[in-house]
Design an enzyme around this catalytic site. Structure first.
Site, mmCIF file in Angstrom:
data_model
loop_
_atom_site.group_PDB
_atom_site.id
_atom_site.type_symbol
_atom_site.label_atom_id
_atom_site.label_comp_id
_atom_site.label_asym_id
_atom_site.label_seq_id
_atom_site.Cartn_x
_atom_site.Cartn_y
_atom_site.Cartn_z
ATOM 1 N N GLY A 21 0.784 -1.244 0.000
ATOM 2 C CA GLY A 21 0.000 0.000 0.000
ATOM 3 C C GLY A 21 0.806 1.278 0.000
ATOM 4 O O GLY A 21 0.277 2.335 0.372
ATOM 5 N N ASN A 22 2.062 1.215 -0.414
ATOM 6 C CA ASN A 22 2.886 2.431 -0.375
ATOM 7 C C ASN A 22 2.838 3.228 -1.673
ATOM 8 O O ASN A 22 3.246 4.379 -1.713
ATOM 9 C CB ASN A 22 4.335 2.079 -0.044
ATOM 10 C CG ASN A 22 4.952 1.113 -1.028
ATOM 11 O OD1 ASN A 22 4.295 0.160 -1.458
ATOM 12 N ND2 ASN A 22 6.206 1.326 -1.379
ATOM 13 N N ILE A 25 -1.934 1.561 -6.972
ATOM 14 C CA ILE A 25 -3.284 1.106 -6.640
ATOM 15 C C ILE A 25 -3.417 0.860 -5.140
ATOM 16 O O ILE A 25 -4.405 1.267 -4.517
ATOM 17 C CB ILE A 25 -3.625 -0.166 -7.435
ATOM 18 C CG1 ILE A 25 -3.741 0.158 -8.928
ATOM 19 C CG2 ILE A 25 -4.916 -0.793 -6.926
ATOM 20 C CD1 ILE A 25 -3.860 -1.065 -9.815
ATOM 21 N N ARG A 45 7.607 -3.113 1.939
ATOM 22 C CA ARG A 45 8.943 -3.689 2.172
ATOM 23 C C ARG A 45 9.906 -2.653 2.704
ATOM 24 O O ARG A 45 10.775 -2.961 3.511
ATOM 25 C CB ARG A 45 9.486 -4.286 0.875
ATOM 26 C CG ARG A 45 8.850 -5.609 0.500
ATOM 27 C CD ARG A 45 9.590 -6.247 -0.657
ATOM 28 N NE ARG A 45 9.107 -7.586 -0.941
ATOM 29 C CZ ARG A 45 9.677 -8.409 -1.824
ATOM 30 N NH1 ARG A 45 10.745 -8.011 -2.498
ATOM 31 N NH2 ARG A 45 9.187 -9.612 -2.034
ATOM 32 N N TYR A 151 3.103 -13.870 -14.686
ATOM 33 C CA TYR A 151 2.190 -12.906 -14.066
ATOM 34 C C TYR A 151 0.723 -13.287 -14.337
ATOM 35 O O TYR A 151 -0.112 -13.274 -13.430
ATOM 36 C CB TYR A 151 2.489 -11.510 -14.623
ATOM 37 C CG TYR A 151 1.687 -10.389 -14.005
ATOM 38 C CD1 TYR A 151 1.983 -9.921 -12.729
ATOM 39 C CD2 TYR A 151 0.637 -9.792 -14.700
ATOM 40 C CE1 TYR A 151 1.255 -8.881 -12.159
ATOM 41 C CE2 TYR A 151 -0.086 -8.747 -14.142
ATOM 42 C CZ TYR A 151 0.219 -8.310 -12.875
ATOM 43 O OH TYR A 151 -0.500 -7.287 -12.317
#
Length: 245
Positions: A21-22, A25, A45, A151
């Site tokens: 969340g840094n 999105i 992280r 992915y």
């Protein structure tokens, strides 16, 4: 029929955990829950959580780190009531050039990491007899994408995870859903050339990229009282790019 109260009518803020969340999105999602008055924790992280969020350092590929993160959140905000599994990585390359590590690191972060998060969150939600689990997938997981076998596989796998959890946990008023964004204005798309961006827009019926806030709106709706009867769903926020999938 009685009216369903909106999220804004809640008398008590909820404990919300958003992974990754840094920025991009994830940051927009965290900020949207903060704006609603919820108690928001964000895993990163290297730090950089939005203002008003509890910044929790966590590598979701490490089971012990995930356990420690949940304990930190629970001590600060109580049991997690809303989990948004957003953290993910890419290691794009064509299949014949893709290394074992390119494959395994993306699967371990995007898919197995989400399994660890959901499993740990479900423990507290089962005791509460309520909860919302929201997994952030991608239109690529539904359409496929050349150079993104790893992915796409990880993001498609989230749909199977969510629908299985919806069946396992639904009797305890725990919903599990997927949000599948298309092309979004983030650091990841900023690296594209103008020609690449223009080509992508020709494939999107709405003719533009999404803003992170538009993805966040879908997430907060799935976490709201108004979506209490929605589970096992895949909500596309892709401007129509993947319609029919």
């Amino acid at each position: 029929m009685s009216e369903i109260p909106s999220t804004e009518s809640r008398s008590e803020p909820r404990s919300v955990l958003v992974t990754g969340g840094n920025r991009g999105i994830g940051r927009a999602i965290a900020e949207a829950f903060i704006a609603q008055g919820d108690k928001v924790a964000v895993t990163t992280r290297n730090g950089g959580a939005p203002e008003g969020a509890l910044d929790v350092r966590c590598d979701i590929t490490d089971p012990d780190a995930v356990e420690a993160a949940f304990k930190q959140v629970e001590e600060a905000h109580g049991p997690v009531e809303v989990l948004v599994a957003n953290a993910g990585i890419t290691k794009d390359t064509l299949l014949l050039r893709m290394s074992e590590d390119d494959w395994s690191s993306v699967i371990d972060t995007n898919l197995t990491g989400t399994f660890r998060l959901a499993k740990r969150a479900a423990k507290g939600m089962l005791r509460l007899r309520r909860g919302r689990i929201i997994l952030i997938s991608s239109v690529v997981g539904l359409l496929g994408s050349a150079g993104q076998v790893n992915y796409a596989a990880s993001k498609a796998g989230l749909v199977g995870v969510a629908r299985s959890l919806a069946r396992e946990l639904g009797s305890r008023s725990i919903t599990t859903n997927v949000v599948a964004p298309g092309f979004v204005e983030t650091d990841m798309t900023d690296v594209l050339t103008d020609d690449q961006k223009a080509l992508i827009k020709t494939q999107v019926p709405l003719g533009r990229y999404a803003s992170p806030a538009e993805v966040a709106s879908a997430v907060t709706w799935l976490a709201s009282d108004g979506a209490a009867y929605v589970t096992g769903a895949v909500i596309p926020v892709d401007g129509g790019l993947g319609m029919g999938h």
